[in-house]
Write an enzyme that holds these catalytic residues in place. Structure first.
Site, mmCIF file in Angstrom:
data_model
loop_
_atom_site.group_PDB
_atom_site.id
_atom_site.type_symbol
_atom_site.label_atom_id
_atom_site.label_comp_id
_atom_site.label_asym_id
_atom_site.label_seq_id
_atom_site.Cartn_x
_atom_site.Cartn_y
_atom_site.Cartn_z
ATOM 1 N N TYR A 171 0.826 -1.201 0.000
ATOM 2 C CA TYR A 171 0.000 0.000 0.000
ATOM 3 C C TYR A 171 0.862 1.254 0.000
ATOM 4 O O TYR A 171 2.027 1.244 0.385
ATOM 5 C CB TYR A 171 -0.962 0.014 1.195
ATOM 6 C CG TYR A 171 -0.330 0.241 2.554
ATOM 7 C CD1 TYR A 171 -0.233 1.521 3.100
ATOM 8 C CD2 TYR A 171 0.159 -0.826 3.319
ATOM 9 C CE1 TYR A 171 0.326 1.731 4.349
ATOM 10 C CE2 TYR A 171 0.719 -0.628 4.565
ATOM 11 C CZ TYR A 171 0.796 0.658 5.090
ATOM 12 O OH TYR A 171 1.365 0.864 6.318
ATOM 13 N N CYS A 172 0.249 2.348 -0.477
ATOM 14 C CA CYS A 172 0.882 3.675 -0.462
ATOM 15 C C CYS A 172 -0.191 4.657 -0.008
ATOM 16 O O CYS A 172 -0.997 4.328 0.857
ATOM 17 C CB CYS A 172 1.463 4.024 -1.825
ATOM 18 S SG CYS A 172 0.242 4.022 -3.174
ATOM 19 N N GLY A 173 -0.213 5.859 -0.578
ATOM 20 C CA GLY A 173 -1.241 6.813 -0.201
ATOM 21 C C GLY A 173 -2.585 6.508 -0.834
ATOM 22 O O GLY A 173 -3.635 6.618 -0.196
ATOM 23 N N GLY A 187 -2.637 4.133 -4.147
ATOM 24 C CA GLY A 187 -2.546 2.860 -4.864
ATOM 25 C C GLY A 187 -1.554 2.852 -6.003
ATOM 26 O O GLY A 187 -1.064 1.790 -6.396
ATOM 27 N N PHE A 245 -3.462 3.975 2.120
ATOM 28 C CA PHE A 245 -3.607 4.305 3.535
ATOM 29 C C PHE A 245 -4.683 5.355 3.767
ATOM 30 O O PHE A 245 -5.309 5.370 4.836
ATOM 31 C CB PHE A 245 -2.270 4.781 4.102
ATOM 32 C CG PHE A 245 -2.292 4.961 5.593
ATOM 33 C CD1 PHE A 245 -2.338 3.863 6.439
ATOM 34 C CD2 PHE A 245 -2.297 6.233 6.158
ATOM 35 C CE1 PHE A 245 -2.382 4.018 7.814
ATOM 36 C CE2 PHE A 245 -2.332 6.400 7.535
ATOM 37 C CZ PHE A 245 -2.371 5.288 8.369
#
Length: 265
Positions: A223-225, A227, A252
């Protein structure tokens, strides 16, 4: 062009004598804590110094256009060592992509991640989705000195499928589902420090390949901010033979909005 850390260090150096910010504060400790939150920066920042010194190529009014490559021409370029970069939205990439393709979604940050991950010495071929701006794609490549743009797959992924050629997929997980295996956070250090999924391993996207051995074996949910960066990481790992990869849809930000558990520090 200097790296972000260098620019900010210089700025801080000029402000030290006059700024009231430093009154009663240990300067070295402040600078250390400030720079710690910046994370890494793209290696192409350093390469752009020499590009800026010699000057960039002038194209005038007519910008280069992406050549349309037939299936056979496209496969020939791959066999010759070209890197295929799929610029479609990450959810489209997840549903089906050319095996070994690199996912970097076309958005304002595209050039930064291309320069961070891909060598400027490698020829580039692209897969683009309907409606995505080819001119924007070319201009972003050129502005960081990437000029070896061979072309794009004519007809995109639909043409590839129609030819009966293999496609790969990557699972998408929703925030109301438990992560598949170990969570892997590929955001910058400052983002991680402000909150992350409990039990996650943190490796910034720019360091994923260098630190691949630190990623737990077995299934992984990245995961990141939102996708996009997570899918880039997933495509890199898939290219190295990793399986059982998933990407958290919405990243996230969606996890936090769903009021799922969060760890900090």
């Amino acid at each position: 062009m200097a790296g972000a850390g260098e620019l900010r260090t210089t700025t801080l150096g000029r402000e030290r004598k006059s700024s009231p910010l430093f009154k009663g504060v240990a300067e070295d400790a402040f600078v250390h804590s400030f720079l710690e939150g910046l994370g890494t920066y793209p290696p192409f920042f350093l390469r752009l110094r020499s590009v800026n010194q010699r000057g960039t190529r002038l194209y005038g009014v007519r910008r280069p256009e992406l050549t349309q490559l037939s299936i056979d021409e496209f496969r020939g370029q791959l066999a010759a060592g070209a890197i295929v970069t799929d610029v479609r939205p990450f959810v489209d990439f997840a549903r089906g992509h050319i095996p070994g393709a690199l996912s970097i979604a076309l958005r304002p940050a595209f050039a930064s991640w291309l320069g961070w991950i891909v060598s400027d010495q490698r020829p580039l071929v692209f897969v683009r989705g309907p409606g995505q701006d080819a001119r924007d794609l070319v201009e972003q490549c050129l502005k960081i000195g990437y000029e070896n743009l061979v072309g794009e797959l004519e007809g995109g992924i639909d043409a590839w499928r129609a030819a009966g050629l293999p496609v790969s997929t990557i699972a998408i997980r929703q925030v109301n589902e438990e992560p598949q295996g170990a969570p892997l956070d590929v955001r910058q250090a400052s983002e991680w420090a402000s909150g992350h999924i409990p039990g996650a391993v943190h490796i910034e996207l720019g360091s994923v390949m260098a630190r691949a051995r630190a990623i737990p074996a077995g299934p992984v949910t990245i995961y990141c901010g939102h996708g996009e960066r997570a899918m880039t990481a997933a495509s890199l790992l898939e290219g190295e033979g990793r399986g059982s990869l998933a990407v958290l849809d919405g990243g996230f930000d969606a996890w936090r909005s769903a009021k799922r558990p969060i760890a900090t520090g």
